[in-house]
Design a protein around this motif. Structure first.
Motif: not given
Length: 141
Positions: A8-9, A28-30, A35-36, A122-123
Motif C-alpha cells: 500500500s502506498m 503524492i502517493l509513495f 519507491h514509485r 526481503g526489502i
C-alpha cells in the motif's frame, strides 16, 4: 487506497520536477518498496495545468498549495500509512500486510505471487533492520 507492487502506498506531499520547474507540496502517493511516486489522482489535472503554466513562464520553483485550493478534499483519508507516522510503524504495517497476502497466495497456490511477496518482504525486512540499527546507534531503543 493505492497499491504498487502489492504494497500500500503512503500518502504524503513532495516536490516534483517538471522540466526545469520544481513544484513543492504536491500531494503524492509513495511506494515504500520500489519507491514509485504517483501524483494523487484527485489533483492530477490541477498539477498538470500548474506545471505547464509554470514551465511556460520560465519559473524555476512554485508551491502547489499557493495555486490550488485543496480545502474539502480529503486526499489521504483512505491511505493505510502517512508520512507523519513513525517510520518503524509504517514498515511493520507493510510487513504485516505482506505476510497476510503471502498466506493467501499460498492458500491459492500462486507461486509467482508468493515469490513477489517474499522479495517484497526481503526489502521491507532490510529497511526494518536499517531503522533498528539507526535507533540503536542513536540510543532510541
Amino acid at each position: 487506497m493505492s497499491f504498487c507492487c502489492g504494497a500500500s502506498m503512503i500518502g504524503t506531499k513532495g516536490t516534483l520536477r517538471h522540466y526545469r520547474t520544481h513544484i513543492h507540496n504536491v500531494p503524492i502517493l509513495f511506494c515504500p518498496v520500489c519507491h514509485r511516486v504517483d501524483i494523487h489522482y484527485m489533483i492530477e489535472s490541477e498539477y498538470e495545468i500548474l506545471a505547464e503554466y509554470a514551465h511556460g513562464d520560465g519559473v524555476s520553483e512554485v508551491d502547489f498549495q499557493d495555486y490550488v485550493d485543496q480545502r474539502g478534499k480529503s486526499l489521504f483519508e483512505n491511505c493505510v500509512n502517512h508520512d507523519n507516522e513513525d517510520p518503524m510503524d509504517v514498515v511493520m504495517s507493510q510487513i504485516d500486510m505482506a505476510l497476510d497476502l503471502l498466506g493467501f497466495a499460498k492458500h491459492l497456490g500462486d507461486s509467482t505471487w508468493e515469490a513477489e511477496l517474499k522479495k517484497r518482504l526481503g526489502i521491507l525486512n532490510s529497511r526494518r533492520n536499517k531503522l533498528k540499527a539507526k535507533r540503536t546507534s542513536e540510543g532510541l531503543c
